[in-house]
Scaffold this active site. Structure first.
Site, short mmCIF file in Angstrom:
data_model
loop_
_atom_site.label_atom_id
_atom_site.label_comp_id
_atom_site.label_asym_id
_atom_site.label_seq_id
_atom_site.Cartn_x
_atom_site.Cartn_y
_atom_site.Cartn_z
N TYR A 1 29.16 31.89 52.86
CA TYR A 1 30.24 31.77 53.85
C TYR A 1 31.53 32.27 53.21
CZ TYR A 1 31.68 30.52 58.46
OH TYR A 1 32.08 30.61 59.76
N HIS B 1 36.50 34.36 47.49
CA HIS B 1 35.30 34.89 46.82
C HIS B 1 35.47 36.38 46.52
CE1 HIS B 1 33.48 31.53 49.30
NE2 HIS B 1 33.07 31.21 48.11
N GLY C 1 36.71 30.32 40.81
CA GLY C 1 38.03 30.20 41.42
C GLY C 1 38.77 28.99 40.89
N GLN C 2 40.07 29.16 40.73
CA GLN C 2 40.93 28.06 40.27
C GLN C 2 40.91 26.89 41.25
OE1 GLN C 2 45.16 29.03 40.00
NE2 GLN C 2 45.58 26.89 40.48
N LEU D 1 42.32 28.94 50.50
CA LEU D 1 41.10 29.33 51.22
C LEU D 1 39.93 28.48 50.75
CD1 LEU D 1 41.13 33.21 51.53
CD2 LEU D 1 42.20 31.48 52.94
#
Ligand code: PAF
Length: 293
Positions: free
Chosen positions: A32, A37, A147-148, A184
């Site tokens: 998704y 990403h 991701g952070q 996000l």
């Protein structure tokens, strides 16, 4: 982008890239996909000749009462996005391919897993650590990208890689945000109408806390209390936690100095949202901990 759904086929593809002398970058995901990403894929693309992404909604990291069944999935759309992003291989195993038998062996990083998210999700990071190590064994990348936004996951993965001498470089990519600041997340699809507007408050509170630090505040409890106050100003936001911790050890800071994570988690409507800032704090300055992309 080539799709592989078995461990064996994916390993063969990576091995032939490696034999051709290509550096391998790996972006593990639960699908998704969104621009966050894609930022990981773009970093992997820049830094490697062969890029692998995995899409696997890992049941081990969901508790029985969580959203495993309704976690959003859209493989066709994801494959299109990975194609555009120039990813070479996507690994899409089934649950039985990954776990042909119930797994006996688990990886746990207790001190980093029990705090923050661990208080409401006590088995989550064991599930994450186990699948991440397993994916790293399958893909064997040179560099893996996270991701952070999932700041605690970053701390857990870094520690497991150090503790178990996993031969991989961990790269952390700054959070991608909507124009209004919302970080996000695939779970943002659960947000509708007023809740979507309300959700801004997480990133806004973090920015205000950062301003406090920039104005010289260095007391962890003061910054934490301010985050709590800002988040709970809206009675329709149910705060889970606001924390000011060392970004590597996740230990709460009384005096803020060094690698610092300001982390918040809150329920907004049906969604449980997370956000954080990772800062490098000295007596005189406050900088982003991660270099921008
Ligand atoms: O961050 C995620 O999407 C997941 O936790 C990960 C790293 C893919 C493991 O399932």
């Amino acid at each position: 982008v080539e799709q592989y759904s078995t461990v064996r086929a994916l390993r063969e593809a990576v091995q032939s890239a490696r034999r051709a002398g290509k550096a391998v970058g790996f972006v593990p995901t639960m699908g998704y996909l969104h621009a966050g990403h894609l930022a990981l894929c773009a970093a992997a693309r820049r830094e490697n000749e062969f890029v692998v992404t995995s899409i696997f909604v890992n049941p081990l990291q969901f508790a029985p009462n969580e959203d495993f069944d309704r976690y959003p999935r859209d493989l066709v759309r994801d494959l299109g996005m990975l194609q555009t992003a120039g990813v070479d291989a996507v690994f899409t195993p089934s649950v039985t391919e990954m776990y042909p038998e119930a797994t006996q062996t688990v990886v746990s990083v207790p001190a980093l897993s029990q705090t923050l998210e661990g208080k409401t999700r006590p088995t989550h990071f064991q599930g994450v650590a186990t699948v991440v190590l397993k994916l790293l064994q399958i893909v064997r990348p040179d560099t893996v990208y996270f991701g952070q936004k999932d700041g605690q996951q970053v701390a857990v993965v870094r520690r497991l890689v150090r503790d178990l001498s996993v031969p991989v470089t961990v790269r952390v990519v700054p959070t991608v945000r909507e124009p209004d600041g919302l970080a996000l997340s695939s779970r943002n699809v659960y947000l509708e109408g007023a809740d979507r507007i309300r959700a801004r408050r997480l990133s806004q509170s973090l920015s205000q806390a950062r301003s406090l630090l920039e104005a010289g505040e260095r007391s962890g409890p003061t910054v934490q209390a301010e985050l709590e106050r800002l988040l709970t100003e809206d009675p329709d936001i149910r705060l889970d936690y606001a924390a000011v911790v060392n970004a590597d050890t996740l230990v709460p800071l009384s005096h803020i100095a060094g690698p610092t994570m300001l982390a918040v988690a809150a329920y907004v409507g049906p969604a449980r949202l997370l956000d954080n800032l990772m800062l490098d704090v000295s007596e005189r300055a406050v900088r982003d901990l991660l270099p921008p992309l």
